[in-house]
Write a protein that holds these residues in place. Structure first.
Motif, PDB file in Angstrom:
ATOM      1  N   SER A  14       0.823  -1.225   0.000  1.00 21.30           N
ATOM      2  CA  SER A  14       0.000   0.000   0.000  1.00 21.30           C
ATOM      3  C   SER A  14       0.855   1.273   0.000  1.00 21.30           C
ATOM      4  O   SER A  14       1.662   1.499   0.887  1.00 21.30           O
ATOM      5  N   THR A  15       0.642   2.102  -1.013  1.00 25.16           N
ATOM      6  CA  THR A  15       1.487   3.283  -1.200  1.00 25.16           C
ATOM      7  C   THR A  15       1.313   4.307  -0.078  1.00 25.16           C
ATOM      8  O   THR A  15       2.291   4.861   0.427  1.00 25.16           O
ATOM      9  N   MET A  16       0.088   4.577   0.300  1.00 24.39           N
ATOM     10  CA  MET A  16      -0.146   5.614   1.307  1.00 24.39           C
ATOM     11  C   MET A  16       0.512   5.237   2.639  1.00 24.39           C
ATOM     12  O   MET A  16       1.085   6.090   3.307  1.00 24.39           O
ATOM     13  N   GLU A  17       0.418   3.982   3.005  1.00 19.52           N
ATOM     14  CA  GLU A  17       1.051   3.568   4.256  1.00 19.52           C
ATOM     15  C   GLU A  17       2.578   3.622   4.153  1.00 19.52           C
ATOM     16  O   GLU A  17       3.252   3.954   5.124  1.00 19.52           O
ATOM     17  N   GLN A  18       3.100   3.322   2.978  1.00 21.28           N
ATOM     18  CA  GLN A  18       4.559   3.450   2.803  1.00 21.28           C
ATOM     19  C   GLN A  18       4.995   4.897   2.996  1.00 21.28           C
ATOM     20  O   GLN A  18       6.010   5.173   3.639  1.00 21.28           O
ATOM     21  N   LEU A  19       4.218   5.812   2.408  1.00 17.54           N
ATOM     22  CA  LEU A  19       4.608   7.220   2.494  1.00 17.54           C
ATOM     23  C   LEU A  19       4.435   7.749   3.925  1.00 17.54           C
ATOM     24  O   LEU A  19       5.239   8.564   4.388  1.00 17.54           O
ATOM     25  N   ALA A  20       3.391   7.261   4.611  1.00 19.99           N
ATOM     26  CA  ALA A  20       3.216   7.667   6.016  1.00 19.99           C
ATOM     27  C   ALA A  20       4.406   7.171   6.834  1.00 19.99           C
ATOM     28  O   ALA A  20       4.937   7.896   7.690  1.00 19.99           O
ATOM     29  N   MET A  21       4.857   5.951   6.534  1.00 19.15           N
ATOM     30  CA  MET A  21       5.995   5.401   7.272  1.00 19.15           C
ATOM     31  C   MET A  21       7.266   6.205   6.982  1.00 19.15           C
ATOM     32  O   MET A  21       8.060   6.463   7.896  1.00 19.15           O
TER      33      MET A  21
END
Lengths: 465, 465
Positions: free
Chosen positions: A340-347
């Motif tokens: 999941s891209t959004m979770e990667q970016l949040a991380m």
């Protein structure tokens, strides 16, 4: 008879109801092939809906091929569309979430203190990302993961774990589980043999076996896995180790053994897979450096945010020798495209903005207290017991002189509402860990730990009466 | 010589710098085994740091086994810890994101209009979930996915796709890709044969082959896959079809063929896997019902939110016959445990609160306009061309009389900055689709579509000069 009662309160549109009714009659051969259907006007009158509703239903039936039209004649049931429609075998409803037995004190390991998840920070970061990132982020990502996260991670792992890597050697995975599954698919899928530390968890064995490999258990002593037990005729596809704080034994692999393993892998032209799952929490000294730092071409490094943040966010990663990057990325692409891209970016922001290390410091203080409580309580009730692996992580192993943790004792402990985990249970070669249990303390409060040790002590003391 | 210059501006602590320096000297045999190290006081004076810094570094080296202590004598280099430390082969930096060539008009399919992603709603939902859900949600979830999402999905699929299922027949996956990968692992991993519609995408073939299966191409005509070409001696592990709107051909499988397929699967005791990836967007009539509704015990239904919402959120799902639920869940657990919990819960609310159907209506209007533009422009420049599959989805197929889309023509089109996709490229048996191209319009604006068709027309008209 085509009449039926439409349900005007249903969420299903009237058109769909008419369509479904006729479709079922046709499939069920109540309307046989070449039967003429009533005109849309007749049908509308019969069932009390508008003609447009029926026309739309007929159009759909025509479009899907259930009926055909003859000019100036009307609609007819098409040939070859009868079928005894399958019915799902009586489906017993299963409960996914069992009611939690609150009384039980469960010393399970590898479960972090989820009540300390940084809800506010994470919620804000992920909302901000949805609001402010570029449109293209909502399309497909790359299979190796977002560059921002890989860059923050390369920096973080270099600083904290001495991992030597460029960001392009990292692939973001859905947890460490997926990293290990795909490594196995890559290196050992054709019944390859994986040398594993014995004992090892069922879950880990399951990953390797489901991905198509066979297991070769290698014994451990108090320095960790014993390299001279590794096969010298045919190399295993890889050697799997948890060198920082082995699970379940809690042992830290000695530097001599690490070097022997690297030398073995070099000589036999194979790989070492290093699972580094909880070394962020080190209470004595600083964390042991990664094995990867000894040879980035031989050691594949696997890590996860499941233990330091939350397993609900499925983000893990693998640091690969350059030769394996492309084939691993291809496997990831065919397995689930990317994480999941959004979770990667949040991380990535969580790391860059310093929240990760702040969170680790906070959790370390919490676990440190829980660990101290567990060590103190054990010393109080079992002064002669030996502790293993208490310097790090979220679990330790207790070795009790003269106590065998066999079935009847475990049953008594359960009846006393305390759950412990015998090391013997994880052993492939049986008989070497009978007097050891794993106690995980990550998800228990200090009061629960005190009460839990008291319950263990009460049961064990009764054995000698 | 142990002296070195510490870097006081580094993010790396002084203790870690001292530790790393000595560790490297030992591994490199510049300090050989049983060499005595200077006392902490001497060392501290030499390099100009506090004695505590050196003590902490020595403690770490001792803890990791690089050195040993002799009482009243000092610290010594341990035996067996020399190793030529591996260096990563010169790592050529690769760019993950290539600069976008904005000039190119790319009629690629299966890419939704990501500029219409509902940022605000999704961002708010996922933040709310982080703020208000129970603590236990931050722990491990169940491998079949969150019950709330499965319940909303069962209701939604029943209403819109006539899928017959209980929520416990659904497993949430990381996109449809993972669903198909795991179905293959479950049913065809040991070199099982999968019957596939020919043509089929490389990506789909990749999923099946990487999961361990072989492919058996089955021809299609204008009603879809031809069931009498299926093998009757040995059953394939399953038959893979995209009945609603096949990719690439755009064909909707006729009801007669659907019934023949179900009868075949029943007789041969095998399964049909139905991939239903874009049927939400239907512009003529309502969507064709799922094949699953004909026999939920024989048809495995796979869907995704990648096309109707965003592929960056990796959520797909599979609806399983009861007998396959448990083994599939086990595979999912060993592949990656479960799909991100917070995103699953956000998706459940997105469906429950009516946002999904609202979003689909909005996108359908957008795609409807893009499709109309494409159909009009094609009619303008190519009045004799035939369109296939234009009734649904985000792509259509253009069949052009007398035009063969071979290499040199495709090259000319690319040089004219327009990218089209020949159906022949996807065919396993060659020679049947030479005059067909796929045009995806989901991610192109109406102006881009007009310009794109003009470019195609310009190139093709020049062929006849």
């Amino acid at each position: 008879m085509l009449w039926f009662e439409v349900n005007r309160k249903s969420q299903v549109s009237l058109t769909k109801q008419v369509y479904q009714h006729i479709r079922e009659l046709i499939l069920d051969e109540q309307l046989i092939e070449h039967t003429r259907l009533p005109s849309s006007r007749e049908m509308a009158d019969q069932i009390g809906v508008s003609r447009n509703t029926v026309l739309a239903a007929y159009e759909q039936l025509l479009y899907e091929g259930y009926i055909y039209m003859k000019e100036k004649s009307g609609s007819y049931v098409a040939p070859g569309v009868a079928l005894q429609v399958g019915i799902t075998t009586d489906f017993r409803q299963t409960k996914s979430h069992q009611p939690k037995i609150e009384k039980m004190i469960d010393f399970r390991a590898a479960h972090p203190a989820i009540d300390h998840f940084p809800r506010k920070v994470w919620g804000k970061l992920i909302k901000d990302i949805c609001y402010d990132i570029d449109n293209e982020i909502f399309g497909y990502g790359t299979s190796n993961g977002e560059e921002k996260l890989r860059a923050s991670l390369a920096n973080y792992l270099g600083r904290t774990r001495s991992v030597k890597c460029h960001r392009d050697q990292i692939v973001i995975t859905s947890g460490a589980t997926q990293a290990l599954y795909l490594i196995t698919r890559l290196l050992a899928s054709q019944k390859g043999r994986i040398a594993v530390e014995d004992p090892v968890t069922d879950e880990m064995r399951g990953i390797f076996v489901q991905a198509g490999a066979n297991l070769l258990p290698i014994s451990m002593d108090n320095e960790g896995i014993i390299p001279r037990e590794l096969p010298t005729d045919t190399a295993p596809s890889f050697v799997f180790v948890i060198p920082s704080h082995q699970f379940p034994t809690g042992i830290t692999l000695s530097i001599q053994r690490r070097i022997q393993l690297v030398e073995y892998a070099r000589k036999m032209n194979t790989f070492i897979v290093e699972d580094d799952y909880d070394s962020e929490f080190t209470y004595e000294g600083t964390a042991v450096s990664s094995m990867q730092s000894l040879d980035p071409n031989t050691v594949i490094y696997v890590g996860t945010f499941s233990k330091i943040l939350s397993p609900a966010i499925r983000i893990g990663y693998v640091v690969l020798p350059p030769a394996l990057i492309e084939p691993f990325q291809a496997l990831k692409w065919y397995a689930d495209r990317h994480t999941s891209t959004m979770e990667q970016l949040a991380m990535a922001r969580f790391i860059e903005e310093g929240y990760l290390e702040q969170h680790i410091r906070k959790m370390k203080r919490i676990y440190q207290k829980r660990r101290a409580t567990l060590v103190d309580e054990l010393a109080k009730y079992f002064p002669s017991c030996k502790l293993i692996g208490e310097a790090a992580g979220m679990h330790l192993v207790v070795e009790m002189h003269n106590i065998i943790f066999e079935k009847s004792l475990l049953k008594k402990l359960q009846e006393a509402d305390v759950q412990v985990y015998p090391v013997e249970h994880y052993a492939m070669k049986k008989g070497h860990h009978l007097n050891q249990i794993v106690l995980g303390y990550g998800s228990l409060t200090e009061d629960q730990i005190k009460e839990g040790v008291l319950r263990i002590a009460t049961v064990i003391n009764q054995l000698h009466l």
